[in-house]
Every structure is written in C-alpha cells, then in structure tokens.
Design a protein around this motif. Sequence first.
Motif, mmCIF file in Angstrom:
data_model
loop_
_atom_site.group_PDB
_atom_site.id
_atom_site.type_symbol
_atom_site.label_atom_id
_atom_site.label_comp_id
_atom_site.label_asym_id
_atom_site.label_seq_id
_atom_site.Cartn_x
_atom_site.Cartn_y
_atom_site.Cartn_z
ATOM 1 N N LEU A 1 0.451 -1.055 -0.229
ATOM 2 C CA LEU A 1 -0.054 -0.102 -0.310
ATOM 3 C C LEU A 1 0.735 1.279 0.068
ATOM 4 O O LEU A 1 0.628 2.187 -0.496
ATOM 5 C CB LEU A 1 -0.838 -0.238 1.386
ATOM 6 N N SER A 2 1.510 1.298 0.970
ATOM 7 C CA SER A 2 2.664 2.776 1.163
ATOM 8 C C SER A 2 3.656 2.320 0.188
ATOM 9 O O SER A 2 3.976 3.263 -1.197
ATOM 10 C CB SER A 2 3.695 2.236 1.886
ATOM 11 N N ARG A 3 3.867 1.408 -1.182
ATOM 12 C CA ARG A 3 4.423 1.986 -2.478
ATOM 13 C C ARG A 3 3.546 1.992 -3.456
ATOM 14 O O ARG A 3 4.146 3.034 -4.354
ATOM 15 C CB ARG A 3 5.621 0.534 -3.245
ATOM 16 N N ASP A 4 2.349 1.987 -3.670
ATOM 17 C CA ASP A 4 1.898 2.778 -4.214
ATOM 18 C C ASP A 4 0.956 4.477 -3.764
ATOM 19 O O ASP A 4 0.087 4.447 -3.396
ATOM 20 C CB ASP A 4 0.516 1.666 -4.644
ATOM 21 N N ARG A 5 1.526 4.857 -4.987
ATOM 22 C CA ARG A 5 1.797 6.213 -4.394
ATOM 23 C C ARG A 5 0.609 7.031 -4.706
ATOM 24 O O ARG A 5 -0.610 7.802 -4.215
ATOM 25 C CB ARG A 5 2.893 7.566 -5.670
ATOM 26 N N ALA A 6 -0.633 6.133 -6.032
ATOM 27 C CA ALA A 6 -1.651 6.658 -6.214
ATOM 28 C C ALA A 6 -2.733 6.561 -5.168
ATOM 29 O O ALA A 6 -3.711 7.436 -4.654
ATOM 30 C CB ALA A 6 -2.241 6.341 -7.901
ATOM 31 N N LEU A 7 -2.277 5.309 -4.854
ATOM 32 C CA LEU A 7 -3.629 4.950 -3.789
ATOM 33 C C LEU A 7 -3.390 5.352 -2.512
ATOM 34 O O LEU A 7 -4.447 5.843 -1.720
ATOM 35 C CB LEU A 7 -3.199 3.071 -3.478
ATOM 36 N N LEU A 8 -1.723 6.162 -1.754
ATOM 37 C CA LEU A 8 -1.548 6.715 -0.728
ATOM 38 C C LEU A 8 -1.733 8.118 -0.692
ATOM 39 O O LEU A 8 -2.634 8.285 0.003
ATOM 40 C CB LEU A 8 0.227 6.815 -0.667
#
Lengths: 390, 663, 384
Positions: free
Chosen positions: A29-36
Amino acid sequence: MNESLHPLQFVYVWLRQLQVMTIKELRQLSRDRALLIYIIYIFTLDIVIAAGAINTELNQSKLVVHDADHSAASRELIYRFQPPYFSLVGTVTDANQGLYLLDQGDAMLFLDIPERFAATLGQGERAAKVQLLIDTSKATPGFLASSYSARIMADFSREWASQQLLRAGLEPGSVPIIQNQRRIWYNPTLDEAWYGTLAQLLTMITVACLLLPAAALVREKERGNIEQLLVSPLTPFQVMFSKVLAMILVTLVGTAVSLFGVMQPFFGVPIKGSAPLFFALTALYAFTTAGLGLVAATFARNSAQVGMLVLLMVIPINILSGDRTPLESMPLWLQYLTNVFPLRHFIEITFGILLRGAGLAALWDSVLAMTLLGCLLFALGLWRFRRQFG
Amino acid sequence: MGQTALVTQSGQKPVVQVIDFHKRYYKHPAVQGVDLTIRPGEIYGLIGPDGAGKSSLMKAVAGVLTFDAGTVEVFGINLDSEAAAERIKGRIGFLPQGLGLNLYPDLSVEENIDFFARLRLVSEAELAGRKQRLLATTRLLKFRDRPMKNLSGGMKQKLGLICTLIHEPQLIILDEPTTGVDPVSRRDFWAILAQLLHEQGITALVSTAYLDEASRFHRLSLLYEGRVLAEGEPDTIQALAPGSLVVLQPERQMEALAGLKARFPQVEALGSWMRVFVNEADPPTAIQQVQQVLAGIPVRTIYADEPELEDVFIALLHQQQLARHHPIKAASAETAANVRSGNGVAIEALELTRDFGAFRAVDDVSFRVRQGEIFGLLGANGAGKTTVIKMLTGILRPSQGAGHVAGADMHRAGMAIKQRIGYVSQAFSLYQDLTVVENIRLYAGIYGLSMADTRKRTEWILDMGGLDGHENDQAGSLPMGLRQRLALGCALVHRPQVLFLDEPTSGVDPIGRRHFWDILFDLSRNEGVAILITTHYMSEAEHCDHLALMFAGRIVADASPAEMKRQVEAEVGGLLELTTDQPTLAMERLLEQGYKETTLFGRRLHLFSRQPDSDRRRIPALLSAAHIEVASIMPRPLSMEDVFVYWVTTLERQESAVATGTG
Amino acid sequence: MNLKRLLAVAYKEWREILRDRIFFLLAFGLPIVLMLVFGYGITPDVENVPLAFVDYDHSALSRDYAQHYIESRYFNFKGYLHSLQEADGLLTGGKIRVAIVIPEHFQEDLMAGRAVAIQTLVDGANTGPARIIQGYADGINSAASGELQMSYIARHLGISLERAQTIIQPIKLEVRYLYNQEVRILWDVAPSLIMFILLLTAPMLTALSVVREKETGAIYNIYASTISGAEFLAGKLLPNILISFINAVILWLMVTFYFGAPFKGNLLFFFFATLFYVICNSSMGLLISLMVRTQIAALMITVVLGFIIGIQFSGMLTPIAALTGSNYVIAHLFPAMYYNTVIQGAFLKNLGLAALWPEVTLFVAYSAGLLGACYFLFHKRTRT
C-alpha cells in the motif's frame, strides 16, 4: 519442516505467517503512490470539502411582493421577511408579473397583499387575507419557506389579535397559548459541518474498506501471486485475514487523523461518548466491510471488474443505509432489507457514540448485527476463495 | 515479385530505412542507436529477449510511436511527424504484441475480419473473395462464426494475421506473433506466413523472442538491451562468432563440468550430456581442446556439431563484453550434507485424472521422478501440464488417482507436501512492488523460518541468484533473468526436496536462461532436489534427464530426450536439410512427390527421409529436372522440436480420423 | 470525414456492447439499478418520524394534544414515556427522533387561560431532517394552540367559533404551493435523478470503451490504420450516445410511471434538450478516456466526478441559490446544473424552448468545446 511441531511453536509460526503477510500488505500500500495520495485525501481534504458541501437551511430565498394596499400595516408585514432566510428582491405592480417571475425561477416566494388589507384588519369584522405563493419545485426549501413564513405571519397576527381581544373585552394575557420550546439536542446550532463531515467519513471508510482489499486480492490473482501463496503452507484464512488486518489498521489511523486532526480542531465536532469504544467498533466495521470487499473480489477476474462490482455495491449501501434520508422514511420492506448493510448499523453507532454520547447499552443491537454480518461475510469470502482455488 | 526478384533487385530502394534510432520512456532508455534496412519482399526478423527494444522499434516503423532521435523512413517517407506517419498507413499492416489481444473477443471470426476490412475501406466484393481465400489458407473456414474468445491460441494468432493482411498491405509489421503459442502452431504459422507473403510479394518485419526461429528469416537483426548485436543473413550472423560445438557424454559428470567451466565460457549440461562451445576452432581442434581439459575423465561419446544461433548470440555477448555471467558456486559443505542418497522416488503420480465438468483435462497420468532427477513435462497449450502440476502441488484436487510427493500422500498430507516443495510459476509470481530482500523475508516468514535461518538463507539466495547489489531494488525493476532467479530463490528458501517449475523461463534472455539451468543442474546433482519442469522452449527440453509428452490430457511418450529422438527416427526416418534459392517452388515439388513431412525454414527445407542416403542423391536430381538448383543437402540431427511436432501432428491426425470415423 | 470508416467503428462498438455481458449490464442495467436505489434512497419525504411523549400531566387535554401528532402522517407514535431520562435514552440510542414533553398542570393552566410551554426535543444529529421535523412540530402545535384559543374565546365571550377565529387570527395567510402542490421531495428530486444518473453512466461508457482498447492494445488497430482522429472519435461516440439516450428514455419512464412524478411539459422539447445533455456527458467521458490508461482509473474518475458534481453542484439536493462563494461559481461551470434547470422547468413548470433555449445552446457549445479538446488530444502516434 514444522509438521510435527509443538502446539506452542505451531501458534508462534501461525502468528508469524500472519504478521509477515500483514506487513507485506501495508508495504505494498505504501509503495502505491496513487493509492497513498487517495487514502490521505479521503481522510483529510475530502472531509474539509464535505463540511461545506450541503446546506439544508433556507438561505436568502427570493421574495417578490405585490403590495396593493400601501399601508403602514402592509409595509410592516413585508418588513418582517428578512435575511438570512428571506431576501426581498423586488415589488411588482400586478399579480401576473409575480407569477411570471416565479415561472422564470427569478423568485421563490410571491407575497400578494390585497387592497384594503389594513382597513379590514382595523375593522376586525373579517379576517384580512394575504396570499403567499411558493415555488415548491425544490421541496425542502419550499417547505422551510412555508414553515418560516407561517411563523412570521403568526407573530404578526398575534399582535393584531391582542388589539382585537382588548376590544372584545379580554385581557390578551388571559388567553391560553401553547408555546413550543424547540430544543435541538446533540447539535444545538444545527451545524451542518458535524453531520456532513461524519457522513463523508463513513462513506469514505466504506469505499476504502471495500475497494482496497478487493483490489489487492484481484491484483494478486491477475499477477499469479495467489498460486504461489497457495502452494505454500499458508491457509486461505491467513491469506484473506492479513488483508483485512491491514485494512483495519489503515482505517483506524485514517479515522484518528480525520477525527482528531480535522473534524475536532476545525469544525468542533464533539466526541460525547467513549473514543476507545468508537475506535473498537470502527475496527469491527472495517473487518465487516473488508469481508464484503473480499467476497466481491472472488467474483471478479480483473481490476476493472472489481471496480465495477464495488461501485455496484457502494452506491446502494451508502444511499440506502440512512446516511442521507432517515431510514424510517423509506418503504418498510427496504428498511428490513438494509439490515444486511453493515453501514446501516455503523451509522447508528457513529452518530450514537460521537454526537449523542451513547454507550454499548444503547447500541448493543447494532454491534451484534455488525459482528454477525462481519463473520458471515468473511466466512462467505473464505468459502468462495477455497472453492475458486481448489 | 517472389524471392527470385529479391536477389536481382536488392539494389532497389529499401522499404524501411532506420538510421541511428533512439527511444526512451521517461528516464529509461529503450533503444539506443539502431540502424535497420529492409528490402522489398524480405521477411526481416528482429530477434532478442524481452526488453531488447523490439516493440519500440516496430511501433515507430508502423508510425504509431514517437521517438527521440534518428530517422525512420518507410516507403521513402520520412516519419518525422504525425502527418507524415499517416501517409504510410494505407500501405502497412500492424499486429501488436499479445496473442489475440488486439482482436475483439466478443465478435466472431468473420465479424473481426469485416471490421478490419471496413476500417481499411476494402470493397465488399473484394472482401468476400479475400476473406474466403485467407480463411481457407489458415484452415479457419469452419470457425468463421465462432466468437474470437473461444479460439485456441494458434487460431487467434492466425486470425490476427488475416486481419493484418485483409487490406493487402505492402508491408506488414508483426510484433512477436509466435509468443505463447506451442511449437506445432508456431510451425503452422510460419508456413502460412511464408506462403501468403510469397503469393502477394509482401515485405514483412517480424519480431520474436525465440532464437531458434532465426532460420525463418531472410535477414535479421539480433537486438540486446536496445542495441544491435549483429545483423545480416542467418548464415552471416552464424559466421560472426566462428567456433564449433562439442557434444559429449562424460562419465564423472560434476567433475567434468567443473573442469570445462573453468576453461570455456559456454558450457551447458543436458541430462547426462554436455554441450561446449569452443571459440574460433574447427570441429577437430575443438574436440581436441575439450579432450585436453577432460584429461583423465572417461568420455562415452564425443562429436562436433554446428553451433546454434543461441550459442552465437551468447558468444557475441561475450565478444562485446555484455555478458554478466555468474559462476555457480559448488555446493557448500552444509548443503552437501543435505543430499539425499540413493534413488528414492520424489514424485509419484498414479493414474491421476481430473475432470472439469464433462471435460477431462488430465486422463490417467502416471509417472515417477527420482531424487536428483530433472523431469520435463512437454505438451501443447491445454494438453494438461499445468493441471498435473496443480494436482501434485495440492492446489487442485484430483478426480481420481493418487500421488506421493516428497514422501507424503497427496490425499492425506497436503500441508506436509506444501512444507516440502518449492514452486516457480509461469508468470513472475513474486511481489513486484516489494524489494528483493523483502520478498525473500516474506517467504521465509511464510515457511516459518527462524530469524537466524532467515538471515542465512537470504545470504544464500542473494549469492546463488547473483542478486548482490540489488538487495533493495524493487523486484519489478529487475531484468527478467534476475527476477526469475529471485523467484527460484524464494521457492528454495525452506530447502525443499522437490521443485516444481511451470514454464519458468518465458521471456528470459538466453544468458539468463543458461544461468537458470546451471542452478537447476547444480540443485539436482549436488543437493539431490527432484525437479519437475514444463517449458515451451524445445531446446530446454534437452536439459532434462527424462521427458514425458502430454497430449489431450494423456501421457503419450515417456523417455529420455535421446530415446525419444531415436523412436521418431525409427518411425519416420532421418532429417535432411536442403538449401536452395527457390525454396517455395522446391517445397511444392517435394510435396507433390510424396515427401509429406517437408517444412520451410527461410531459404532452407527440412524433410524426413527413411532412406536418407538414397534420398540425398535422388532429391537434387528430381529438383534439377524442374530447373531448381540445390546448393546443398545434408543430414541433420533431430531437435526436440522436430520430435514434439512429429508426435503432436501424428496424434492430431489420428484424432481427427477417429472423429470423422465416428461422426 | 469518411462515413464508411466512422460507421465501421460505430457498428463494431455496438456489436461488442450487445455481446459482452458485463458491458451490456453496465450499459443498460446500471442506470436502472441506480434509479431504483436513488429513487428509494433519496426521494422519500421525511415521514414516519418516530416520536414519543413524556406526559407529566396525564390529563384529557394533554392526550388530546398528543393526538394531533399521533394522527399526523409525519410522525410515527412510539408511546408515552415516564420520564425525561427515558426519552433521553431512546433519543441517544436513535430509537426515536423527537420527544415532546408536556409539563404538569398542562390542562389546569390552559383552562385557566395561562400560557403553557411544551418542549419539543429533536435529535439534531442529522441536520436536514431535524429542520423539517421542527417545521412539522411547529405547524401542528400552532394549529392545536389556535384551536384551543378559539374555543376558549368562544366560550368566554359567548360567540361563535368563526367569530372567535377572526379575533384570534385577524390575518388569514393563504399559501399556495406552485409546481409541486404536495411539496413532495419525490416530485422534486426524482426528475433530477435523470440528470444525476446520466452524469454518472454516460461518461463512464465512453471512457471505458476507449480505455479498454488502450489496455488490450486493440487501439493500435486504429493507430496503424488510415482512419482519421475525428472519424474514430465520432465512431466511438455515436453508439454510446445512442445507448445513453435510450437510457434517458427508460429513466424518464421510471420517474413518471414507477415513481409517479408528474410531467407537465413538452416531451419533444425535453428529449431534444436531453439529447444534447447526453452528448455533453459522453464527450466528457471521451476526454477522460484520452487522459487515463486503465479502466479502473477511468471508472474512478467518472464516478468521483459524477458524484461531486451531482450531489454538490447540480442543484439536485442543495439549491444553487443556497450555494455560497466559490461553490456557486463551480456549479456554473458544469452542464449538470443547467440540465437540472431544464428538468425542473419541463417536469414541473411546463417551460419549453422559448424559456430554456439558453441552456440548450450552452450544451451545444459545451459539447463543441469538449470534442474540440478531444480532437486535439487524440494522437495516432503516441509517446508511450
């Protein structure tokens, strides 16, 4: 390696498996910038925007007047329609013009005071008639305009009634009257931001809890990660539950930020009840909703499909759970049906604890329903998952 | 035009002229200075592993991709703007990468063709004729009403070709049309392509990741990491890295391997055989050099062979110092202790059967894999290989039958099996958004390793996979070869006794593949790990100790690679390779004369012959009667692909005979 | 513009939508589902509000008074409570929304001509309904109070009830509700749902249909062929406009026949204006599709945008007049608000082209602007 483990060691390995899987979810989750960015947005900026989004109060309704009487009394009456509820935008010389303005949407109310209004009032033989035309094509403001006008008119009328009573030989004070002392509880000033921000928070928690674990599971299906997990000694329960666990953590942190970082300091939203109880039940809600998301994920083949499925679930859940229209106004069959929506129960819980200061004693039925639903949904997801992969 | 025209008109203006082409995506350079010239009527090949820059180049030639530097000229038009690119589009056909992905799954075969035709303003009258002819050539006529999504991979690929050709373009650009298709469909595709291009005089630019398809092209460019490694006719490229291939079967295998590796950069172990590429040596010298190294080790068989393009490719990489080869460390004392002695059975499948509804995916499959053995499962798409693996790894329950894996019963001890096996799947199945070390630690946690063990195994995996220096890179950013070794490492984190590999090397470059196989060989020989592998690369099948060929859910052949070749030779005879300047005409003649198993490879023909010696004399005479000159005719050793194609086509013929017999 | 190529794209698109089960459901099922959900979820009037009395007086008059509320369709009487504490518990638990407290000596004081104060305790957690509930209670209380005064005066002065009424209510306010005579939220909001649902689904369909081809690579068939950008865009748009227009008709039928909202206007004009609104929205989807790469992104953007505009800036729930500052400006930037005016005018006011031509002109201009932007953003030779 561990097929003949000591029970304690078995529990240790089991927990370690769950732990590494949950950490993995959080890392991804923390790697997915858009999601973050999306997650940060829904718990902060989105709440701020929602605070000013909805206004249910009557605001500067446009009033047009036709005063055929031109008396002190008629002017006095017109004068009472004041901002913030009303705003006098003009006078017209004949009634048709007023109707035209209503048709055009240039006015919402048209007050028509006939000739001899003051004279009739002075004589006290007949009731002096005043006509008020209201554009109710917008029903709620229409109703409020009608209700507030009636109040203005009643006050105005009461003053003239006193004169009449005196003339008839009765002390105005000796006529009985039932006064309505209006008390608004839990939000005395009817601050829209309280309800608006909380409702938005619930909506966004729901969207996130449905979408994120479902998208994560489908992505693992698409990329073949799931097969790799299935040939490992992980149980389907661990695979699914680690996602739920990660989602619970995200929801709790997000809710805390939103509540203590945005809603309390900027909008004065109160926490009347027990905050720990609220967070415990928020975790329960995240579990329940994430379970529903995982069920959806077992039906979808790719991210686009899971997006559509979540959309198809999130809209009915949000609209029919009583977040906008109170449940009791909906058809009875629908009220029964919406019992299966976890959000319905969580709405009771959230407003109950935060605004009304309710405790478990008052909310036990909602808590019980949500727990049952959560276990049921998670079990269903698990069953579908097992069926799909073996 | 045809190929005769090609030779005489080679001086004419090229169809495609690319000079100093550069393309980058954000910061990542994809192509760095490529030149390319394609002459009219050629089938030009772009060969290279994933990430070599093939797709970028082809899209730019098709006028659908911008580029950063260089010039691209197609039909003499400089594609320096979108408007200029539009001017060539009436004359080209482009098939993008991805099997059937550019087609419309819910439309029928015919509707798909109609759409492409209407998009290209083909008149209805012309369309009817062309459609009929193309469907007939590709044998899709009876499927014209079937929705595209219900076609097999090979059929989708052929439909894609029809849709690209329907407006009769002068240049077609096909991006990896054969990827993901089994060898039989691939051969079929090449035959049809060659026929259609020959008939219509079309120029073609085709890319492939399979190096063994190089012989299908008139000329080709070898691409690697955005640069051209070599270009020219297949023979010319072969000559760029002169050398000989020595094939031998030594006694003390591990010792021989260690010795050879120290001396020669390109050594491969294939079951009990070994292949050594000896640089710049003629066959006798090469054999001599190898025997020198093996002083003292008895050798059962040794002979020299012509090197394949893959050997050349790797040799070229070595020449240009692009190869980064990691020597495999010999098994450490600790792991050596782990070797299971004896020939214990590691995997045993007993009459395994699996039904999906009315469809029987796996039918009565039995086989055994011993400890330390590499076992290959071959078969076309849908033959049931993956289903067998899924049953043995416990993902799928068999409908009938039993199995033992790593000493545990499949039915009763599923969890115990999972603890003792490792699995590497088709696609890269690790988490691309986690780093190398995070992935390893995740799997260590999943297998319940202690912290100390986790540290030890992490180091071992980094070392084994040559992943040092990449510890904190996200797995998705690694090149394919490294990714696959990481996947292998994670599958080995708990020291499994049995390893399952489902097409693990798709898209990996040749060096990466060889490195991967080196590790597998080391695992099987030094640690006694039993390995069950499926692959689409027939050249890889040669690495296996034992092979099982699956067809329609059944095992139809079960033997070592050499035995399989012998069986086929016994049935249809030896393979002859014929070189001529009029291959298409020659092929027609030969088919007329009853040489049914004749296949076209660029300018060469392959045919099976029961009397190779007499046929070698008879065929040139026969062809020269038709004024076709034969440059050479030579016997060739059978490849695994020949074996595979022979088996599958024979079985398909039998099956359709049975079907028509009963129907 | 080559019509044949345009039609080839349009025809293929149409076949695909009809064949692909998921897309078909999205195209024709989703609008109906949304209409049912919103129809039941947003349009009900505030009615059946759970209410309880705390009657400290226990008199005939107090029960009489309560009866006024109990008989109203607005309230759902839950019973008499013993104490304020009990009411507190039920309000806190969300079991009732209003408690009315009648004090001791209610009857005695009123009979003696004294003023009495009752308390209306309204749950203010949900602000909108709270305001309306207050309005209901006010209305019922003043009616009850007026009746009481009338009979008191008539009794004391020995006059008729009518006469007493002119004394106590010297002014008679005649309220006429225009356009929505029963002041029903349904009449108001249900027609606006056509605006909202088309705002969600029409852009979604076009956006997905282009992005889907980007995802699979089928878009390269277009890039590599001789079709022009305008032909392709028009070919994609045509079937999707048709579908959304069919949906508009279905939605109109549901609103008028299933939910029973009245339609007083000119049907021809309404659908004429709707067609242009649909074109606006479909073009918006096309623009989005040119800017994103994945279906899920297209889905998210169209839905989020649709919800924000529809709920906050369209005038459907909050009247535009009630918006302040920047929100008022933002609302005027999107066609949704103007179409909502068209809907309200056509459904409730019988307004036609004569009054609403500026809105329709705006849709045309808006579509032209969006399509122009699409034309300039669409490239057959891309960067990636």
